[in-house]
Structures are given as structure tokens and as C-alpha cells.
Design an enzyme around this catalytic site. Structure first.
Site, PDB file in Angstrom:
ATOM      1  CB  CYS A 200      13.030   9.916   7.908  1.00  0.00           C
ATOM      2  SG  CYS A 200      13.753   8.715   6.808  1.00  0.00           S
TER       3      CYS A 200
ATOM      4  CE  LYS B 117      -1.898   2.700   2.896  1.00  0.00           C
ATOM      5  NZ  LYS B 117      -1.989   3.929   2.044  1.00  0.00           N
TER       6      LYS B 117
ATOM      7  CD  GLU C 281      12.994   4.849   8.043  1.00  0.00           C
ATOM      8  OE1 GLU C 281      12.475   5.180   6.973  1.00  0.00           O
ATOM      9  OE2 GLU C 281      13.349   5.678   8.904  1.00  0.00           O
TER      10      GLU C 281
ATOM     11  CD  GLU D 142       9.758  13.025  11.536  1.00  0.00           C
ATOM     12  OE1 GLU D 142       8.718  12.404  11.787  1.00  0.00           O
ATOM     13  OE2 GLU D 142      10.708  12.535  10.902  1.00  0.00           O
TER      14      GLU D 142
END
Ligand code: TXE
Length: 481
Positions: free
Chosen positions: A282, A173, A248, A385
Site C-alpha cells: 500500500c 483472521k 489501514e 489503486e
């Protein structure tokens, strides 16, 4: 309007619901395609196709599996321009980055694992002359691969390539925010002769399609890249079902700059590590720590270089260095963090505002690369973040101090260290809490190396042998001689 379709059992088909999600070009703000709004019924169809294909695919010799993967990589290379334009239209990154970064890396991912599988071996453990053990590493079965919107085809192929190479069948997906290149990819899989059901791509929302994959009782392993919060949700579902998990997740990476660095090399690379892909990687170094003696020199040179070089605008324009933010929601999230930084006492040295390019991109979502100083390392801006074109600057005096600040967040994905003192480099690299450290470079990638983070940046490692072992089950067989 382009209508995307699911790729199930070797065919491009509509979602069972017949419903679609609008997909917007972030540079223009216009809807350019519609993506299947699939649900668990589509995931069930995909699972059955994958299950039916598994026996044959897993028994196909590795060399033949690899050959089909190499054919896919050749077709991807043939259609590089098409895929690059599609990726830029969907994600907002500059076309040169799609052409030179995103799509070539997707080609490398497939090629790397399509060849690595021929060299994948396991171990034997003799017990003197009375027994011998040998380890079988066999494919798991049907596995789930869920990927995010920042590096769409790059991270999608980074997951499915090792899964397919090791003989698994996949229910994948992509992000509903950037589904386009995965759809185009399914077409070249058909052209390359990938057997039906080996790879199935089900488009749609995370809480509908993604959660149907993670909670499916017969999908035995999940490889996920995305936000830490979503990773935790997936773990909550998958852990009690004893699924293998590769997560991750997010990062808040320190970029540690010592006074004895190669200043020009550091400066050029720090502009890249701060703002490449609009900071939506990231691995970007969003917290920059500079040894106090060169802080002012760095600050003025960095601000000057960012202001003059990082042209913000139409991602299709070759002069553009910073493209559009991927979605309205993310655009507003990043802007909210810039406001937060000001409330927390930060000083915006450059950027910090919305950019309104003329012409076709007047209604797109653009934010000027933003540099902020004067914040404590413990504030939210320096702990959370942001995942956009926003970095903070903080001076430091000692190694102990900078390591304390660098290691202070819940994340531990990557770190960058700039110094010419090799002993110091290795010492600091060992003490920084992260899964990946770059010394005097950034985003220099060897696909054989273990890739992943610690703490809230995730669980497990991707890349090379780590990926091949994640997608196989080890069985030890002991034979008495
Ligand atoms: O990620 P999500 P989003 C970070 C970044 C970003 C934040 C959220 O900070 O702002 O994550 O981004 C699917 N079960 N990163 O919203 O939600 C979803 O459909 C199963 C860092 O894009 O994690 C998509 O395909 N699947 C990251 C994928 O998960 C679910 C890159 C990622 O979506 C699901 C991207 C669920 N319950 C964002 N909910 C990195 N590490 O590179 C969503 N999904």
C-alpha cells in the site's frame, strides 16, 4: 496437500463446518494447501476462549507478557527459513524478500511491542494542592485483528503484537488468500507457552469470518488492514456498535522527483518503491511525477534499469526480483488496469504483458513490471489503486502543479519526495496530503512512528504509542487532596 487448522483455545482444530477452501501457490497455479472455511460458529468458539483467558492474561505482569512474546520471536527466528519458504509459496513474493523483509519484520513487530509494553506509562495532572488526576490505560478485552494478503505475517503480527502486549485477548483472521504462515505461527505460539485463548486464529472468508468478528457484540475493537471498500463495509457495521476502529486502507502514492535530486540514489530507490513485492504494498509509489527538465533523462534510465534488473520468474530462484501476482483474480484485475491505461491514451514504455516462465512456473500468474506515460492525472489509471507492478510517469513544471496532481486522488497514505533543497523538501512535505512522507528515501521504518493515512487511506494510526493507546482504554481518576 497441507491441511491448515484454526487455532482456538490453545488447540489446532478443524472448522465446525468441516469444510475447506483450496489455497493455491501463485507461482505454479497449483493447489498446495486447504484452509478452514470457518463461519460465525468458529468465531463464537474463539470469542469464548478469548473471554475466558482475558482475566488471567490482563493481570499477568507486563514484563511476563513481554517475555512470552520474546520467546515467540525467538522461535520465529529459529524457523525463519521455514516461514520464508512458506510465505513465498503462499504469496508469490521472491524468497529473498521473505527471508530479508517479511519474516524479519514479523520478528521485529513482536519484539518491539514485547519490550515496549514495559515502558508504557500514562499521565498524572495535579491541580495545585487541592486535587490530582491520574490516567489509567487498561486493556480493552477481546479485540479483532483482520489482515490482508500482501504482507501476510508482517501485517498479521503488526496488529496482534500490540494487542497482546497491552493485555488484550485476540480473535484474528488472516487473509484466506495467504493463510499459511499464520497457521505455522499458531504452532510456535503453542510451543512458546502462550496461554490458551490469548490468541485465537480463525481462518476463512471475509464475508463469513471477517464479518462475524466485526459484528460480534462483545469484540470491542477492530484493527483492519485491507481495501478501502472493505474498510467502509467494516465501518458501517462497527460504528453503530461504537467499537474502536483502526482502518489501514488503500493508497495511490505520489513519488515526486525534483531536478535537483541525487539522481542515482533516487533512481535505485524508485525502482524499489515502484515494484517491490510486485507493487503489492500500500506504500508503493505508483504515480511518479518528474520535473520536466529531467523527464527524458529519468524516463530512459528508469525504463532501462527496470528492463535489465527486474527479472520476473520463479520466486524460489535467488535471481528473481519480481515474483508471482498473489491470485488469479488479482492477476486479472492488474491486467485489466493495463488495458484501461491503453484505452485512456497511455503509452506502455515497458512491461504491460503476461510473463510465462519455463518449467514449474509455466502455469503461474506473472506480469512484467510496467511503466506507462502520457496519461492525464485525472484519469482512472491515475486515480484508482491498482496494487500491482504498474506505475505511471507524469512531468511537472512547478511545485503548485505537482502538489495539485499529487493531492488529487481520494487517497492519502504515503508520499516520497526527492530533492537536495531541504527547505523545499519540508515545504512540499507539509503540503502533500498523506499520513507518511519519505524525503530522499522510501520504506525506511521506525516502529515508534505513527503509521496510517488520511482520506480514503484510513482512520487512526498504528505503530509505537499509537498502537498501545489504540488497544487500551484511558480512564481519568481525579482525587481530592
Ligand atoms: O482486500 P480485502 P483484498 C487493496 C488492494 C486490493 C484490494 C482488495 O487494492 O486489490 O484492497 O484486496 C477480510 N468484513 N489492498 O480483496 O477484501 C479479508 O478476508 C471483515 C490494500 O485482499 O480488504 C482479508 O482478511 N473482513 C491493503 C482482509 O479483510 C473482511 C492490502 C483484507 O481483504 C470483509 C491488501 C468483511 N466484509 C489489499 N471482506 C493495504 N492497505 O495494504 C474481506 N475481509
Amino acid at each position: 496437500m497441507i491441511t491448515l487448522q484454526n487455532y482456538i483455545n490453545g488447540e489446532l482444530i478443524a472448522p465446525v463446518s468441516g469444510a475447506y477452501l483450496s489455497n493455491t501457490n501463485p507461482a505454479t497455479g497449483e493447489v498446495f494447501s486447504e484452509c478452514p472455511d470457518s463461519d460465525e460458529r468458529d468465531v463464537d468458539l474463539a470469542y469464548v476462549a478469548a473471554e475466558n483467558a482475558f482475566e488471567q492474561w490482563s493481570n499477568t505482569p507486563a514484563e511476563k507478557r513481554g517475555r512470552i512474546m520474546l520467546k515467540i520471536s525467538e522461535l520465529l527466528e529459529r524457523d525463519l527459513q521455514l516461514f520464508a519458504e512458506a510465505e513465498t509459496t503462499d504469496q508469490g513474493k521472491p524468497l529473498w524478500l521473505s527471508k530479508n523483509g517479511e519474516i524479519p519484520r514479523a520478528i521485529s513487530n513482536i519484539r518491539f511491542f514485547g519490550t515496549a509494553i514495559e515502558h508504557f506509562s500514562s499521565e498524572a495532572h495535579p491541580m495545585g494542592n487541592h486535587a490530582i488526576n491520574y490516567t489509567l490505560r487498561s486493556p480493552i478485552g477481546v479485540v479483532g485483528c483482520i489482515s490482508p494478503w500482501n504482507l501476510p505475517l508482517y501485517l498479521f503480527t503488526w496488529k496482534i503484537a500490540p494487542a497482546l502486549a497491552t493485555g488484550n485477548c485476540v480473535v484474528a483472521k488472516p487473509s484466506e488468500i495467504t493463510p499459511y504462515t499464520a497457521y505455522l505461527f499458531s504452532k510456535i505460539c503453542i510451543e512458546a507457552g502462550l496461554p490458551p485463548g490469548v490468541l485465537n486464529i480463525v481462518h476463512g472468508l471475509g464475508h463469513k469470518v471477517g464479518s462475524a468478528i466485526t459484528s460480534h457484540p462483545s469484540i470491542k475493537a477492530i484493527s483492519f488492514t485491507g481495501g478501502t471498500k472493505t474498510g467502509a463495509e467494516i465501518a458501517k457495521v462497527a460504528a453503530p456498535m461504537f467499537k474502536k476502529l483502526s482502518l489501514e486502507l488503500g493508497g495511490k502514492n505520489p513519488n515526486i522527483i525534483f531536478a535537483d535530486c541525487d539522481f542515482e540514489a533516487m533512481l535505485a530507490e524508485t525502482v524499489r518503491s515502484s515494484f517491490l513485492n510486485q507493487g503489492e504494498i500500500c506504500l508503493c509509489g505508483s504515480r511518479i511525477f518528474i520535473e520536466r527538465s529531467i523527464y527524458d533523462k529519468f524516463k530512459s534510465a528508469f525504463v532501462e534499469k527496470v528492463k535489465t534488473e527486474l527479472v520476473v520468474g520463479d520466486p524460489m530462484n535467488p535471481k528473481t526480483k519480481t515474483g508471482a501476482i498473489v491470485s488469479k483474480a488479482h492477476f486479472e484485475k492488474v491486467l485489466s488496469y493495463i488495458e484501461l491505461a491503453k484505452q485512456e491514451g497511455g503509452t506502455v514504455l515497458c512491461g504491460g504483458e503476461v510473463v510465462k516462465p519455463d518449467g514449474v512456473c509455466a502455469n503461474g500468474w506473472f506480469i512484467a513490471p510496467t511503466i506507462i506515460e502520457g496519461l492525464p492525472y485525472t484519469c482512472r489509471t491515475n486515480q484508482e489503486e491498482i496494487f500491482g507492478p504498474v506505475v505511471t510517469l507524469s512531468p511537472f513544471d512547478t511545485e503548485e502543479e505537482v502538489l495539485k496532481m499529487a493531492n488529487s486522488t481520494e487517497y492519502g497514505l504515503a508520499a516520497t519526495i526527492w530533492t537536495q533543497d531541504v527547505t523545499k523538501a519540508h515545504r512540499v512535505a507539509q503540503l502533500v496530503k498523506s499520513g507518511i512522507v519519505w524525503i530522499n528515501c522510501w520504506l525506511l521504518r521506525d516502529l515508534r512512528t505513527p503509521f496510517g493515512g488520511v482520506k480514503s487511506s484510513g482512520v487512526g494510526r498504528e505503530g509505537g504509542l499509537e498502537a498501545l493507546r489504540f488497544f487500551t482504554e484511558a480512564k481519568n481518576i481525579c482525587v481530592k487532596l
